[in-house]
Design a protein around this motif. Structure first.
Motif, PDB file in Angstrom:
ATOM      1  N   PRO A   1      18.667  28.079  -9.519  1.00  0.00           N
ATOM      2  CA  PRO A   1      18.648  28.778  -8.224  1.00  0.00           C
ATOM      3  C   PRO A   1      19.568  29.987  -8.219  1.00  0.00           C
ATOM      4  CG  PRO A   1      19.914  26.749  -8.074  1.00  0.00           C
ATOM      5  CD  PRO A   1      19.233  26.723  -9.411  1.00  0.00           C
ATOM      6  N   PRO A   2      19.184  31.034  -7.514  1.00  0.00           N
ATOM      7  CA  PRO A   2      20.028  32.232  -7.456  1.00  0.00           C
ATOM      8  C   PRO A   2      21.209  32.066  -6.521  1.00  0.00           C
ATOM      9  CG  PRO A   2      18.082  32.528  -6.096  1.00  0.00           C
ATOM     10  CD  PRO A   2      17.912  31.215  -6.812  1.00  0.00           C
ATOM     11  N   GLU A   3      21.164  31.035  -5.665  1.00  0.00           N
ATOM     12  CA  GLU A   3      22.203  30.900  -4.661  1.00  0.00           C
ATOM     13  C   GLU A   3      22.365  29.443  -4.262  1.00  0.00           C
ATOM     14  OE1 GLU A   3      23.195  32.612  -0.159  1.00  0.00           O
ATOM     15  OE2 GLU A   3      21.311  33.074  -1.164  1.00  0.00           O
ATOM     16  N   VAL A   4      23.621  29.015  -4.083  1.00  0.00           N
ATOM     17  CA  VAL A   4      23.930  27.695  -3.545  1.00  0.00           C
ATOM     18  C   VAL A   4      24.870  27.892  -2.374  1.00  0.00           C
ATOM     19  CG1 VAL A   4      24.963  25.443  -3.978  1.00  0.00           C
ATOM     20  CG2 VAL A   4      23.651  26.559  -5.779  1.00  0.00           C
ATOM     21  N   LEU A   5      24.476  27.430  -1.198  1.00  0.00           N
ATOM     22  CA  LEU A   5      25.291  27.617  -0.002  1.00  0.00           C
ATOM     23  C   LEU A   5      26.435  26.628   0.050  1.00  0.00           C
ATOM     24  CD1 LEU A   5      22.579  28.106   2.779  1.00  0.00           C
ATOM     25  CD2 LEU A   5      23.672  29.830   1.360  1.00  0.00           C
TER      26      LEU A   5
ATOM     27  N   LYS B   1      17.270  16.008  -4.363  1.00  0.00           N
ATOM     28  CA  LYS B   1      17.549  16.284  -5.766  1.00  0.00           C
ATOM     29  C   LYS B   1      16.900  17.582  -6.250  1.00  0.00           C
ATOM     30  CE  LYS B   1      18.044  11.390  -6.945  1.00  0.00           C
ATOM     31  NZ  LYS B   1      17.540  10.261  -7.775  1.00  0.00           N
ATOM     32  N   ASP B   2      16.303  18.337  -5.339  1.00  0.00           N
ATOM     33  CA  ASP B   2      15.692  19.606  -5.739  1.00  0.00           C
ATOM     34  C   ASP B   2      16.773  20.628  -6.059  1.00  0.00           C
ATOM     35  OD1 ASP B   2      13.331  18.408  -5.272  1.00  0.00           O
ATOM     36  OD2 ASP B   2      12.743  19.615  -3.555  1.00  0.00           O
ATOM     37  N   ASP B   3      16.980  20.901  -7.336  1.00  0.00           N
ATOM     38  CA  ASP B   3      18.039  21.820  -7.744  1.00  0.00           C
ATOM     39  C   ASP B   3      17.524  22.925  -8.656  1.00  0.00           C
ATOM     40  OD1 ASP B   3      17.475  20.270  -9.936  1.00  0.00           O
ATOM     41  OD2 ASP B   3      19.525  19.605 -10.298  1.00  0.00           O
TER      42      ASP B   3
ATOM     43  N   MET C   1       0.834  -1.186   0.000  1.00  0.00           N
ATOM     44  CA  MET C   1       0.000   0.000   0.000  1.00  0.00           C
ATOM     45  C   MET C   1       0.885   1.259   0.000  1.00  0.00           C
ATOM     46  SD  MET C   1      -3.172  -0.608  -0.378  1.00  0.00           S
ATOM     47  CE  MET C   1      -4.229  -2.055  -0.442  1.00  0.00           C
ATOM     48  N   TYR C   2       0.444   2.313   0.633  1.00  0.00           N
ATOM     49  CA  TYR C   2       1.112   3.613   0.581  1.00  0.00           C
ATOM     50  C   TYR C   2       2.498   3.544   1.205  1.00  0.00           C
ATOM     51  CZ  TYR C   2       1.483   8.700   0.687  1.00  0.00           C
ATOM     52  OH  TYR C   2       1.885   9.997   0.482  1.00  0.00           O
ATOM     53  N   GLU C   3       3.481   4.051   0.480  1.00  0.00           N
ATOM     54  CA  GLU C   3       4.864   4.001   0.966  1.00  0.00           C
ATOM     55  C   GLU C   3       5.644   5.173   0.382  1.00  0.00           C
ATOM     56  OE1 GLU C   3       7.960   0.403   1.672  1.00  0.00           O
ATOM     57  OE2 GLU C   3       7.370   0.713  -0.421  1.00  0.00           O
ATOM     58  N   MET C   4       6.297   5.927   1.253  1.00  0.00           N
ATOM     59  CA  MET C   4       7.104   7.065   0.826  1.00  0.00           C
ATOM     60  C   MET C   4       8.532   6.916   1.343  1.00  0.00           C
ATOM     61  SD  MET C   4       5.880   9.493  -1.061  1.00  0.00           S
ATOM     62  CE  MET C   4       4.314  10.092  -1.705  1.00  0.00           C
ATOM     63  N   PRO C   5       9.518   7.419   0.576  1.00  0.00           N
ATOM     64  CA  PRO C   5      10.905   7.376   1.061  1.00  0.00           C
ATOM     65  C   PRO C   5      11.111   8.332   2.222  1.00  0.00           C
ATOM     66  CG  PRO C   5      10.755   8.681  -0.948  1.00  0.00           C
ATOM     67  CD  PRO C   5       9.403   8.062  -0.742  1.00  0.00           C
ATOM     68  N   GLU C   6      12.193   8.123   2.959  1.00  0.00           N
ATOM     69  CA  GLU C   6      12.506   9.014   4.067  1.00  0.00           C
ATOM     70  C   GLU C   6      12.843  10.406   3.543  1.00  0.00           C
ATOM     71  OE1 GLU C   6      15.588   7.417   6.494  1.00  0.00           O
ATOM     72  OE2 GLU C   6      14.471   5.600   7.024  1.00  0.00           O
ATOM     73  N   GLU C   7      12.574  11.420   4.366  1.00  0.00           N
ATOM     74  CA  GLU C   7      12.842  12.803   3.965  1.00  0.00           C
ATOM     75  C   GLU C   7      14.334  13.008   3.750  1.00  0.00           C
ATOM     76  OE1 GLU C   7      11.911  17.372   5.480  1.00  0.00           O
ATOM     77  OE2 GLU C   7      11.173  15.643   6.603  1.00  0.00           O
ATOM     78  N   GLU C   8      14.683  13.693   2.664  1.00  0.00           N
ATOM     79  CA  GLU C   8      16.080  13.896   2.308  1.00  0.00           C
ATOM     80  C   GLU C   8      16.655  15.128   2.996  1.00  0.00           C
ATOM     81  OE1 GLU C   8      15.277  13.598  -2.074  1.00  0.00           O
ATOM     82  OE2 GLU C   8      16.901  12.136  -1.951  1.00  0.00           O
ATOM     83  N   GLU C   9      17.979  15.197   3.021  1.00  0.00           N
ATOM     84  CA  GLU C   9      18.678  16.286   3.702  1.00  0.00           C
ATOM     85  C   GLU C   9      18.811  17.512   2.794  1.00  0.00           C
ATOM     86  OE1 GLU C   9      19.664  16.297   6.887  1.00  0.00           O
ATOM     87  OE2 GLU C   9      18.674  14.335   7.059  1.00  0.00           O
ATOM     88  N   PRO C  10      18.978  18.719   3.384  1.00  0.00           N
ATOM     89  CA  PRO C  10      19.238  19.927   2.588  1.00  0.00           C
ATOM     90  C   PRO C  10      20.484  19.752   1.718  1.00  0.00           C
ATOM     91  CG  PRO C  10      18.680  20.506   4.842  1.00  0.00           C
ATOM     92  CD  PRO C  10      18.831  19.013   4.822  1.00  0.00           C
ATOM     93  N   ASN C  11      20.438  20.295   0.498  1.00  0.00           N
ATOM     94  CA  ASN C  11      21.530  20.095  -0.461  1.00  0.00           C
ATOM     95  C   ASN C  11      22.333  21.364  -0.745  1.00  0.00           C
ATOM     96  OD1 ASN C  11      19.782  21.618  -2.033  1.00  0.00           O
ATOM     97  ND2 ASN C  11      19.169  19.917  -3.347  1.00  0.00           N
ATOM     98  N   GLY C  12      22.021  22.466  -0.050  1.00  0.00           N
ATOM     99  CA  GLY C  12      22.762  23.706  -0.263  1.00  0.00           C
ATOM    100  C   GLY C  12      22.112  24.663  -1.240  1.00  0.00           C
ATOM    101  N   VAL C  13      21.106  24.185  -1.996  1.00  0.00           N
ATOM    102  CA  VAL C  13      20.390  25.048  -2.940  1.00  0.00           C
ATOM    103  C   VAL C  13      19.342  25.869  -2.178  1.00  0.00           C
ATOM    104  CG1 VAL C  13      18.880  25.108  -4.962  1.00  0.00           C
ATOM    105  CG2 VAL C  13      20.743  23.436  -4.838  1.00  0.00           C
TER     106      VAL C  13
END
Length: 211
Positions: free
Chosen positions: A194-198, A139-141, A103-115
């Protein structure tokens, strides 16, 4: 000669039947379970499970199972504008009969990537005014700007304008394929770099300041 021809025909028919893939099928909005039934898929299809989490102040789960011929497999498009608005889609495929039984299954929340992307949210079809920056994860870039009329999985409707983070895959996603939330009208939607990457040090400092 006829018995031989009939035997060959029956053999081919039995091989086709043996090769036919069966999958579970069901579709439920605003629920993490659904009443599934067995269906036979066209040749070459795989079994598919799509899980969708949509948060618009309230969090909705939706679930779809069935045969798959054209949806990308093993992908998780994710978009987040604010703590009140995000969309996560998880697709999984398998190629043995009735393998999509979970049934319903989601991956664990990912860590911040600096973007970092501009962030805002408003109940309008006009572009919302940026009032903060948001840390992107996994992978949000890309940064997304969107305004649309939405039907939430529970049937309620509204106009929403948002800016935030999105994966490149999410930017290419056909929003008509969403299984829970329905886009009734899209005023505009586009992704930018993105305007900025930390740096790693800045990223850690930003996480610490949120605690």
């Amino acid at each position: 000669m006829k018995p031989v021809i009939i035997s060959i025909f029956l053999l081919c028919l039995s091989l086709h039947i043996a090769a036919a893939l069966k999958c579970y099928h069901c579709h439920q909005r605003d629920s993490d379970t659904c009443e599934q039934k067995e269906i036979e898929c066209p040749e070459g299809d795989t079994c598919l499970t799509i899980c969708e989490e949509y948060k618009n102040n309230k969090t909705y789960h939706s679930l779809y199972k069935g045969c798959n011929s054209n949806m990308p497999c093993g992908v998780t498009p994710y978009g987040r504008a604010t703590d009140q608005l995000h969309l996560l889609v998880n697709t999984k495929c398998c190629n043995t009969s009735l393998c999509n039984d979970k049934m319903y299954e989601m991956p664990e929340e990912e860590e911040p990537n600096g973007v970092v992307c501009p962030s805002c949210y408003d109940n309008t079809l006009k572009e919302c005014r940026v009032d903060s920056m948001i840390m992107c994860k996994g992978k949000d870039d890309k940064c997304i700007t969107i305004a649309c009329t939405v039907e939430n999985p529970d049937g309620s409707r509204g106009n929403y304008s948002a800016k935030g983070c999105m994966s490149a895959l999410g930017c290419e996603m056909d929003l008509s394929q969403l299984i829970g939330v329905k886009i009734l009208h899209q005023e505009f939607s586009y992704c930018t770099d993105p305007p900025e990457v930390l740096s790693e040090e800045e990223n850690e400092e930003s996480e610490g300041s949120d605690d």
